[in-house]
Design an enzyme around this catalytic site. Structure first.
Site, PDB file in Angstrom:
ATOM      1  N   LYS A 133       0.611  -1.258   0.026  1.00 50.36           N
ATOM      2  CA  LYS A 133      -0.128   0.020   0.156  1.00 50.36           C
ATOM      3  C   LYS A 133       1.043   1.243   0.039  1.00 50.36           C
ATOM      4  CE  LYS A 133      -3.914   1.787   0.489  1.00 50.36           C
ATOM      5  NZ  LYS A 133      -3.598   2.840  -0.927  1.00 50.36           N
ATOM      6  N   LYS A 146       5.489   2.303  -3.005  1.00 47.49           N
ATOM      7  CA  LYS A 146       5.437   3.670  -3.219  1.00 47.49           C
ATOM      8  C   LYS A 146       5.697   3.888  -4.642  1.00 47.49           C
ATOM      9  CE  LYS A 146       5.411   7.553  -0.933  1.00 47.49           C
ATOM     10  NZ  LYS A 146       4.365   7.646   0.133  1.00 47.49           N
ATOM     11  N   SER A 175      -7.221   5.295   3.952  1.00 53.80           N
ATOM     12  CA  SER A 175      -7.153   4.536   2.632  1.00 53.80           C
ATOM     13  C   SER A 175      -7.447   3.058   2.942  1.00 53.80           C
ATOM     14  CB  SER A 175      -5.695   4.494   2.154  1.00 53.80           C
ATOM     15  OG  SER A 175      -5.501   6.010   1.325  1.00 53.80           O
TER      16      SER A 175
HETATM   17  N1  GLU Z   1       1.003   8.846   0.366  1.00 53.23           N
HETATM   18  C1  GLU Z   1       0.316   8.766   1.766  1.00 53.23           C
HETATM   19  C2  GLU Z   1       1.548   8.325   2.458  1.00 53.23           C
HETATM   20  O1  GLU Z   1       2.656   8.592   2.404  1.00 53.23           O
HETATM   21  C3  GLU Z   1      -0.822   7.854   1.675  1.00 53.23           C
HETATM   22  C4  GLU Z   1      -0.666   6.556   1.488  1.00 53.23           C
HETATM   23  C5  GLU Z   1      -2.059   5.562   1.248  1.00 53.23           C
HETATM   24  O2  GLU Z   1      -3.040   6.206   1.424  1.00 53.23           O
HETATM   25  O3  GLU Z   1      -1.840   4.519   0.646  1.00 53.23           O
HETATM   26  O4  GLU Z   1       1.339   7.907   3.829  1.00 53.23           O
END
Ligand code: GLU
Length: 421
Positions: free
Chosen positions: A73, A109, A354
């Site tokens: 995720k 990521k 999320s």
């Molecule tokens: N980009 C966000 C983070 O760094 C959210 C990641 C997500 O919601 O999967 O935590």
């Protein structure tokens, strides 16, 4: 293991932090590489037609850190600075963040090396769709679930979801999170990270015996995370005395009007042009006296150069990786003065909601907003208490404690499952 592809200062940071935690936890040398290095990394080239008729190719990446606890995720970042080392570090941080919050995910990521603000809306849509199309063999609702990050937003998530769904021949909402409500998103996701930061700041203020309505805050970064954090803190009575983005920094000890700043950014896309009187240099803003300092922009802004100069009581890390390991060592010496809310705790609200979005999409059963925030705050509360208790008990920094909890979770899952084949 030769890991030369993951080079660069951000990856070095993730590596150094892990080495410190692994030493503290006494993890055997032979188990360390398996815990640290990403399971999978993919690089794709994304060609699109520019508006002037040229074809331009953009470099995209996705890194999946570990698949031990479930799907991976994490967000997708569109920024000129994106490289595979940075994306790998951010994926590793997502793993510790999800594990600390107790989510059934590994970290991931992705990103594209591009300045999205230099693309027209049509070009942005073409690039977003092409990126998702290139990622199809690599992602899936039970393999890797994307989300927004710097330079991406709800609309980009809707294009990702639509592109994936068109290829599968059916609507698959659960392939990404952070979508608009009209495309299967959840109530509260847009505000989740900032409201989570404000909740934890509220708890840290309570812990220190500081009244919110007598506290001041400075927020660096005025994107989704920074602006919602500033707004939510102001709603809790905190006076916002400084804000900045990459175009301007403002400081006013009497307090800034956050709703007005949000309106300005909504109209002009940036903070530049708000007021000439309260302009200040971006680096000076970080070392002004305040109760709460919130770096909510990019990595590596609290460094060995300014860590001894910051004058806050609480450092609330809205961004991922804003504090370098050298700065951490200095902050640790200042433990009695500065209460650190480390990134993997402080900004976890985003990925927690999320997770709620993914669960709702899988079940086709949608929650009321109060249910979203009640559950969010319960998870943050538990993580907050676990982190400060462990730090106290083991006489380590909050960051070390938060990471130790996360690393322990991943380590235990790997140990129980064993090594295949
Ligand atoms: N980009 C966000 C983070 O760094 C959210 C990641 C997500 O919601 O999967 O935590």
């Amino acid at each position: 293991m030769n890991t030369a592809i993951y080079s660069g200062p951000v990856f070095e940071m993730a590596k150094q932090q892990f080495a410190q935690v692994a030493d503290h936890l006494d993890i055997r040398e032979m188990d360390r590489d398996r815990l640290l290095y990403p399971k999978r990394a993919m690089a794709v080239s994304c060609p699109i037609h520019r508006d002037d008729g040229r074809i331009e190719v953009y470099q995209g990446y996705r890194v999946q850190h570990h698949l031990t606890l479930g799907p991976t995720k994490g967000g997708t970042r569109f920024a000129p600075s994106v490289d595979i080392g940075e994306i790998a570090a951010l994926a590793i941080w997502m793993s510790w963040k999800c594990a600390l919050a107790g989510l059934p995910y590994g970290g991931a990521k992705g990103g594209i090396t591009v300045d999205p603000y230099k693309l027209s809306p049509r070009e942005l849509e073409a690039l977003s769709r092409r990126h998702m199309q290139e990622m199809i063999p690599f992602v899936g609702p039970h393999t890797d679930v994307m989300a927004p990050d710097m330079g991406t937003n709800e609309q980009v998530m809707a294009w990702f979801m639509d592109t994936y769904s068109m290829y599968q021949g059916q609507t698959i909402n659960e392939i990404v999170t952070g979508k608009p409500i009209s495309a299967g998103g959840t109530l509260g996701r847009r505000e989740a990270t900032g409201r989570g930061v404000a909740y934890l700041v509220g708890r840290a203020l309570e812990h220190l015996g500081i009244r919110a309505d007598r506290a001041t805050a400075i927020v660096q970064g005025f994107g989704n995370v920074g602006s919602v954090t500033a707004y939510s803190l102001a709603k809790r009575g905190v006076r916002i005395i400084g804000v900045s983005d990459h175009t301007a920094a403002y400081y006013d000890p009497a307090g800034l009007d956050v709703a007005e700043l949000q309106r300005h950014v909504g109209k002009h896309g940036q903070l530049a042009g708000v007021s000439a009187e309260s302009l200040i240099s971006a680096s000076e803003l970080l070392v002004r006296k305040c109760d709460v300092l919130v770096p909510a922009a990019i990595e590596r802004v609290i460094t060995s150069g300014n860590a001894s100069k910051v004058k806050c009581r609480i450092l609330a890390e809205g961004a991922n990786g804003p504090t370098t390991p050298e700065a951490d060592a200095i902050l640790y010496q200042r433990t009695d003065e500065i209460f650190v809310l480390p990134d993997i705790l402080c900004n976890a609200g985003g990925v927690i909601v999320s997770y709620f979005e993914w669960v709702q999409d899988l079940q086709r059963l949608f929650w009321e907003e109060t249910e979203v925030f009640d559950r969010l705050y319960r998870i943050l509360e538990r993580s907050f208490q676990q982190t400060i208790a462990r730090a106290k008990h083991e006489r380590i920094s909050h960051r070390m404690a938060a990471m130790a909890i996360g690393v322990n979770v991943v380590q235990a899952a790997k140990r129980t499952r064993g090594l295949f084949p």
